[in-house]
Design a protein around this motif. Structure first.
Motif, PDB file in Angstrom:
ATOM      1  N   ASN A  50       0.537  -1.026   0.108  1.00  0.00           N
ATOM      2  CA  ASN A  50      -0.400   0.146  -0.146  1.00  0.00           C
ATOM      3  C   ASN A  50       0.861   1.594  -0.314  1.00  0.00           C
ATOM      4  O   ASN A  50       0.555   1.873   0.927  1.00  0.00           O
ATOM      5  CB  ASN A  50      -1.216  -0.157   1.257  1.00  0.00           C
ATOM      6  CG  ASN A  50      -1.871  -0.928   1.611  1.00  0.00           C
ATOM      7  OD1 ASN A  50      -1.757  -2.235   0.538  1.00  0.00           O
ATOM      8  ND2 ASN A  50      -2.436  -0.998   1.955  1.00  0.00           N
ATOM      9  N   ARG A  65       4.791   2.284   2.113  1.00  0.00           N
ATOM     10  CA  ARG A  65       4.187   1.900   3.867  1.00  0.00           C
ATOM     11  C   ARG A  65       5.271   0.345   3.721  1.00  0.00           C
ATOM     12  O   ARG A  65       5.231  -0.903   3.176  1.00  0.00           O
ATOM     13  CB  ARG A  65       2.959   1.385   3.256  1.00  0.00           C
ATOM     14  CG  ARG A  65       2.634   0.209   5.309  1.00  0.00           C
ATOM     15  CD  ARG A  65       1.612  -0.224   5.074  1.00  0.00           C
ATOM     16  NE  ARG A  65       1.210  -1.026   6.513  1.00  0.00           N
ATOM     17  CZ  ARG A  65       0.443  -1.277   7.110  1.00  0.00           C
ATOM     18  NH1 ARG A  65      -1.010  -1.082   5.974  1.00  0.00           N
ATOM     19  NH2 ARG A  65      -0.225  -2.288   7.800  1.00  0.00           N
ATOM     20  N   ASP A 109      -0.337   3.371   4.858  1.00  0.00           N
ATOM     21  CA  ASP A 109      -1.562   3.580   4.097  1.00  0.00           C
ATOM     22  C   ASP A 109      -1.339   4.875   2.526  1.00  0.00           C
ATOM     23  O   ASP A 109      -2.063   5.310   3.109  1.00  0.00           O
ATOM     24  CB  ASP A 109      -3.017   2.786   3.946  1.00  0.00           C
ATOM     25  CG  ASP A 109      -3.486   2.137   3.770  1.00  0.00           C
ATOM     26  OD1 ASP A 109      -1.966   1.212   4.208  1.00  0.00           O
ATOM     27  OD2 ASP A 109      -4.506   1.538   4.828  1.00  0.00           O
ATOM     28  N   ASP A 306      -1.853  -7.263   1.348  1.00  0.00           N
ATOM     29  CA  ASP A 306      -1.063  -7.095   2.385  1.00  0.00           C
ATOM     30  C   ASP A 306       1.142  -7.179   2.532  1.00  0.00           C
ATOM     31  O   ASP A 306       1.434  -7.399   4.131  1.00  0.00           O
ATOM     32  CB  ASP A 306      -0.981  -6.855   3.945  1.00  0.00           C
ATOM     33  CG  ASP A 306      -2.271  -5.909   3.557  1.00  0.00           C
ATOM     34  OD1 ASP A 306      -2.782  -5.824   3.353  1.00  0.00           O
ATOM     35  OD2 ASP A 306      -2.966  -5.860   4.949  1.00  0.00           O
TER      36      ASP A 306
END
Ligand code: BMA
Length: 327
Positions: A50, A65, A109, A306
């Motif tokens: 992200n 991130r 994010d 993620d």
């Protein structure tokens, strides 16, 4: 028929680009080099995902991130010659902040938005351990200056518009809770000075199917002759948990809280192995898009599972046709 829409923006002929694979009729296609950023690009990282990139001085810069091996969520600076191969700092960004009450502890994010003379970074900032929208700016990706948090907790997915609208700065955000938020709609807020925010308006709600649980703005909205093109993520709750996909909508040019069109089908859902396997399976989460205005070519950067950063391509004309098709 191909849409004749024009992007209101700068030529960026050097953005990453790959032609649609032969024989494919897909509206969006993934980079053959995915994932473009592995989880361990820097020695301290558990995962890099992200993240937000922009054109900078003829090349590219970004805010990434990077969750470290203690699983702290941190923002790191990175540079690239071609938008695909990145060099990311091993140390997190140091934000100059005169007010100890709002200083940066950790964040996630990020989005990066150029407005007028500088690059603004918005991210999910922890304020007394509660998520809200952090804001900072940089002129040069060397020094970063943190500002007041934009909104009250609990909020996430704060995304600035790249120009003032009716004289004010404008932001989309997604009021949330302190956890994994099983709800969420997109709101619009405006500010004369990026400190005081108000005139909050509902833009769109979570509806059905891939976007039935919650939705949140993705990359900085793209200005076109047909309105603001917004790419946004949508979440479905399956028996195994959340599934993050993304779609697109067209917002009114002058009153962007009014939706002109919105896709009922997703544009992309997690299907490749690097999107379905990782720290959080079944997530595609877009945070940035580079657009070459004359050709309408678009390179979308998204976090996958993620864990890693991936890239996908489309063109603005096809995307707007897709949004309008309303299947
Ligand atoms: C959201 C955010 C994102 C993450 C997603 C899926 O709440 O934390 O950073 O990609 O969940 O885990």
């Amino acid at each position: 028929m191909k849409n004749q829409v024009r992007v209101i923006g700068q030529p960026q002929p050097n953005i990453p680009w790959e032609e649609r694979p032969q024989g494919s009729e897909a509206i969006i296609w993934r980079s053959k080099r995915n994932p473009i950023i592995p989880r361990d690009l820097i020695p301290t990282s558990n995962s890099i995902f992200n993240s937000a990139v922009v054109s900078f001085q003829g090349k590219f810069a970004g805010v990434f991130r990077c969750d470290n091996k203690a699983r702290d969520m941190q923002l790191h600076r990175g540079f690239s010659e071609n938008g695909v191969d990145w060099v990311i700092d091993e140390e997190p960004i140091f934000f100059v902040c005169e007010d100890p009450e709002i200083k940066y502890v950790s964040g996630y994010d990020p989005r990066v938005c150029f407005i007028e003379d500088r690059y603004y970074i918005s991210w999910c900032n922890l304020y007394h351990n509660h998520p809200t929208i952090g804001l900072a700016y940089t002129f040069d990706f060397e020094k970063f200056y943190q500002m007041e948090n934009a909104l009250l907790p609990f909020n996430r997915n704060g995304v600035l518009f790249p120009k003032r609208i009716n004289g004010n700065y404008a932001m989309l955000s997604r009021p949330s809770d302190n956890s994994h938020t099983p709800f969420g709609d997109i709101y619009y807020s405006e500010s004369p000075d990026l400190t005081y925010w108000g005139r909050h308006r509902l833009v769109m709600k979570a509806t059905a199917g891939w976007q039935s649980t919650k939705i949140g703005a993705g990359p900085v909205p793209i200005e076109t002759t047909e309105g603001w093109l917004l790419i946004y993520h949508g979440v479905l709750t399956s028996c195994n948990g959340f599934v993050y996909s993304f779609g697109a909508a067209l917002l009114d040019p002058d009153e962007p809280w009014k939706v002109i069109n919105r896709s009922s089908e997703y544009l992309m859902s997690p299907q490749e192995s690097y999107e379905c396997m990782g720290d959080v399976p079944n997530v595609v989460f877009p945070c940035a898009a580079l657009c070459d205005a004359p050709t309408g070519r678009l390179a979308i950067y998204y976090g996958a599972a993620d864990t890693v950063v991936a890239m996908a391509f489309t063109t603005i004309g096809e995307l707007i046709d897709f949004v309008k098709a309303k299947k």
